[in-house]
Design a protein around this motif. Structure first.
Motif, PDB file in Angstrom:
ATOM      1  N   UNK A 241       0.832  -1.212   0.000  1.00  0.00           N
ATOM      2  CA  UNK A 241       0.000   0.000   0.000  1.00  0.00           C
ATOM      3  C   UNK A 241       0.866   1.261   0.000  1.00  0.00           C
ATOM      4  N   UNK A 242       1.984   1.203   0.730  1.00  0.00           N
ATOM      5  CA  UNK A 242       2.881   2.365   0.789  1.00  0.00           C
ATOM      6  C   UNK A 242       3.495   2.679  -0.581  1.00  0.00           C
ATOM      7  N   UNK A 243       3.539   1.666  -1.431  1.00  0.00           N
ATOM      8  CA  UNK A 243       4.131   1.868  -2.764  1.00  0.00           C
ATOM      9  C   UNK A 243       3.092   2.314  -3.806  1.00  0.00           C
ATOM     10  N   UNK A 244       1.874   2.521  -3.348  1.00  0.00           N
ATOM     11  CA  UNK A 244       0.782   3.022  -4.200  1.00  0.00           C
ATOM     12  C   UNK A 244       0.621   2.225  -5.499  1.00  0.00           C
ATOM     13  N   UNK A 245       0.060   1.018  -5.391  1.00  0.00           N
ATOM     14  CA  UNK A 245      -0.138   0.226  -6.610  1.00  0.00           C
ATOM     15  C   UNK A 245      -1.144   0.878  -7.562  1.00  0.00           C
ATOM     16  N   UNK A 246      -0.995   0.595  -8.826  1.00  0.00           N
ATOM     17  CA  UNK A 246      -1.955   1.079  -9.819  1.00  0.00           C
ATOM     18  C   UNK A 246      -3.148   0.113  -9.784  1.00  0.00           C
ATOM     19  N   UNK A 247      -4.262   0.599  -9.228  1.00  0.00           N
ATOM     20  CA  UNK A 247      -5.403  -0.298  -8.981  1.00  0.00           C
ATOM     21  C   UNK A 247      -6.032  -0.813 -10.272  1.00  0.00           C
ATOM     22  N   UNK A 248      -5.911  -0.056 -11.349  1.00  0.00           N
ATOM     23  CA  UNK A 248      -6.447  -0.556 -12.627  1.00  0.00           C
ATOM     24  C   UNK A 248      -5.680  -1.785 -13.084  1.00  0.00           C
ATOM     25  N   UNK A 249      -4.354  -1.696 -12.907  1.00  0.00           N
ATOM     26  CA  UNK A 249      -3.520  -2.862 -13.284  1.00  0.00           C
ATOM     27  C   UNK A 249      -3.822  -4.049 -12.371  1.00  0.00           C
ATOM     28  N   UNK A 250      -4.032  -3.744 -11.082  1.00  0.00           N
ATOM     29  CA  UNK A 250      -4.361  -4.818 -10.135  1.00  0.00           C
ATOM     30  C   UNK A 250      -5.649  -5.504 -10.588  1.00  0.00           C
ATOM     31  N   UNK A 251      -6.661  -4.698 -10.895  1.00  0.00           N
ATOM     32  CA  UNK A 251      -7.957  -5.259 -11.308  1.00  0.00           C
ATOM     33  C   UNK A 251      -7.815  -6.071 -12.593  1.00  0.00           C
ATOM     34  N   UNK A 252      -6.969  -5.622 -13.514  1.00  0.00           N
ATOM     35  CA  UNK A 252      -6.829  -6.368 -14.782  1.00  0.00           C
ATOM     36  C   UNK A 252      -6.155  -7.725 -14.544  1.00  0.00           C
ATOM     37  N   UNK A 253      -5.436  -7.850 -13.443  1.00  0.00           N
ATOM     38  CA  UNK A 253      -4.807  -9.138 -13.125  1.00  0.00           C
ATOM     39  C   UNK A 253      -5.790 -10.189 -12.651  1.00  0.00           C
ATOM     40  N   UNK A 254      -7.040  -9.759 -12.420  1.00  0.00           N
ATOM     41  CA  UNK A 254      -8.040 -10.729 -11.965  1.00  0.00           C
ATOM     42  C   UNK A 254      -8.572 -11.577 -13.112  1.00  0.00           C
ATOM     43  N   UNK A 255      -8.200 -11.211 -14.328  1.00  0.00           N
ATOM     44  CA  UNK A 255      -8.589 -12.025 -15.489  1.00  0.00           C
ATOM     45  C   UNK A 255      -7.329 -12.617 -16.114  1.00  0.00           C
ATOM     46  N   UNK A 256      -7.414 -13.867 -16.572  1.00  0.00           N
ATOM     47  CA  UNK A 256      -6.218 -14.472 -17.185  1.00  0.00           C
ATOM     48  C   UNK A 256      -5.751 -13.682 -18.401  1.00  0.00           C
TER      49      UNK A 256
END
Lengths: 411, 169
Positions: free
Chosen positions: A156-171
């Motif tokens: 969290x301290x490194x401020x992840x890009x949440x859009x990229x995180x969400x895109x990882x939920x699909x293969x």
């Protein structure tokens, strides 16, 4: 209070499976090479382990049958014996790797010689398992494993890009080259497999009986299985995220436990490094205890011998000799200097191969009205169980070929 | 198919003293299932067989691993320089990195290059040896600001050389 503390069985089971030595490095490698692109494998693995862990607990409570009793009854003696030997070999090599892992972490904390630490760690675990009651073992390792939350704080301290995180939920299906596609498959199978390692369900179902659960505890069973697994899964996601944020941009492919620990504390100070070290120690230690006890549970349940961690040694001689023998043998293997990560890689992939033979009998019994009565699987649970079993079988068939063609995940 | 044992309910404290009245189904495991499991296992010996020569792809893989280790060393040196590590952790971590690089050296030592990559093989081997020697030095001395700056410079040079070789492969 006792009921709340019961959740530590789920936490220790999940952390020991999801965040053992191999999985810590394996998940970090996946994050360092593919960023967030393999998050979906963690999500599917979590759903599968919650489903099957809950079934194991329910079967253990309702039919008074822990996993290996179910396996022997369902698969017959010969095939059951094959599964027992394979499972216990995997438990042994995983335990050896975890012992070596404990020595690595303690070496990083104290600077003491690693070889001596292997022996000291084995003796310390032996004393702990012998002296503590089952409930205290799970509380000690389950609660101290929560120190791994430092990885989530770092992410969290490194401020992840949440859009990229969400895109990882699909293969992810498009790769620049064939080799990356195979590596992606290898890591997906490995992550999925590690989350479903057999020793987790062996330990969990035996733990339910150790704690004398009854049908009144079935709601708690679901809560324990879900909460423990979700927590373990979130920490696994944090680990992958930290690798994606610290190692991926620098082009570093981690091959050491110390690299992953450093990445986990990277944006924070010295205290975070110490917490990451202690959290890893708890998880790796928990996995060592889980595999040691699982080996003894499996053997005794298969041969119908007296077992139980909380029972006096004289009443469970075979059980006591089995777990102690397992620990001593694991110590000897670790002492030879064989790379713990190589051992764990082998155990993850070979664990996948025998996985269908562990989970199929559980599903079969949990869905059997005659055995389970009113606690039988709902149609939804059985359907989901079948879906996951198909995935497990596909992963089992592809695991070894993927290991061979990717040279155990070498980029 | 072997007949399944009618195991009794097993509960801590009461092993085998409750004969099960539950009759579980016997499951016939088809022969094809055994074959499906055995086939991948049979593939193992071929993958583990001794390969005396290093191909271009294998050399590229070793170079990539060594570059990654060099980058990791640089990152770790920065981390130590910022005072965020403990002494034990830093020494231990650099020692493990050195051991990891040693493995790459062993791969070079235990194999010979295929004729098309002979020159790159020799150059990479030298670079990796330099990296190992640098890491051994770092892990065996007291790490202070001047040591770190000098070590970082040398590691960067080795990394650059490895990247150059890797690009030519």
């Amino acid at each position: 209070m006792k009921k709340y503390l019961g959740v530590t069985l789920g936490i220790m089971t999940a952390l020991g499976g999801f965040l053992d030595l191999g999985q810590i490095v394996f998940t970090a490698q996946a994050g360092a090479y593919f960023g967030y692109q393999l998050l979906w494998a963690i999500v599917i693995g979590t759903a599968a382990i919650i489903l099957y862990m809950e079934m194991c607990g329910r079967v253990a409570v309702v039919a008074h049958k822990p996993v290996f009793s179910v396996i022997r009854t369902c698969l017959g003696y010969r095939l059951g014996l094959f599964v027992l030997i394979a499972s216990n070999l995997l438990n042994l090599i995983t335990c050896a790797a975890e012992l070596a892992g404990i020595a690595i972490v303690v070496h990083l904390i104290t600077g003491l010689p690693e070889k001596s630490l292997i022996v000291i760690s084995a003796l310390a675990l032996l004393a702990m398992v012998q002296l503590l009651r089952f409930q205290w073992i799970e509380r000690l390792f389950g609660l101290s494993g929560l120190l791994m939350i430092v990885f989530a704080v770092s992410a969290l301290a490194l401020h992840p890009n949440w859009n990229q995180v969400a895109s990882g939920l699909l293969p992810h299906l498009a790769f620049s080259n064939h080799k990356d596609g195979l590596l992606y498959g290898y890591f997906a199978v490995g992550i999925f497999s590690a989350m479903l390692m057999e020793y987790e369900v062996h330990f969990y179902s035996s733990g339910a009986l150790e704690e004398d659960w009854t049908t009144k505890d079935l709601k708690e069973n679901f809560m324990v299985a879900s909460f423990g697994s979700i927590l373990g899964s979130l920490l696994t996601v944090a680990l992958m995220a930290v690798a994606a944020l610290v190692l991926y941009p620098r082009g570093i492919f981690p091959e050491l436990l110390s690299t992953t620990i450093l990445a986990g504390a990277f944006p924070l100070g010295k205290d975070a490094l110490i917490l990451a070290l202690l959290g890893s120690l708890a998880c790796v230690g928990g996995a060592a205890v889980e595999t040691t006890l699982s080996g003894a549970y499996n053997l005794c349940q298969f041969f119908n011998l007296a077992w139980g961690k909380n029972r006096p040694i004289k009443k469970v001689p075979a059980f006591t000799a089995s777990w102690m023998g397992m620990l001593v043998l694991a110590c000897v293997i670790a002492f030879t200097g064989v790379s713990p990560l190589d051992l764990v890689n082998v155990s993850i992939i070979f664990g996948m191969v025998i996985m269908p033979l562990t989970y199929y009998p559980i599903l079969r019994v949990a869905a059997d009205q005659k055995i389970m009565g009113k606690h039988v699987n709902s149609r939804f649970l059985t359907t989901m169980g079948v879906v996951f079993l198909v995935l497990i079988t596909i992963a089992a068939v592809t695991a070894i070929p993927l290991m061979v063609v990717t040279h155990s995940g070498k980029p | 198919m072997a007949s399944g044992a009618n195991t009794a309910a097993v509960k801590p404290g009461t092993p085998g003293n409750k004969p099960s009245n539950i009759s579980l189904h016997q499951i016939a495991v088809p022969r094809c299932l055994y074959i499906a499991y055995l086939l991948p296992l049979l593939m193992l010996p071929t993958s583990c067989s001794h390969r005396p020569s290093i191909s271009r792809e294998e050399l590229r893989s070793i170079a990539r691993s060594s570059i990654s280790l060099a980058k990791e060393t640089e990152m770790s040196l920065d981390y130590v320089a910022q005072g965020r590590s403990t002494r034990s952790f830093a020494n231990g971590h650099f020692r493990y990195l050195a051991k990891e690089v040693e493995q790459n050296i062993r791969q070079f030592r235990e194999s010979r290059p295929s004729p098309d990559v002979e020159q790159d093989f020799r150059t990479s081997q030298e670079n990796v040896k330099e990296l190992a020697s640098e890491l051994t030095t770092i892990s065996s001395q007291t790490i202070d600001a001047s040591t770190i700056a000098a070590a970082k410079q040398r590691i960067r040079e080795i990394q650059g050389a490895l990247e150059k070789t890797s690009a030519s492969l």
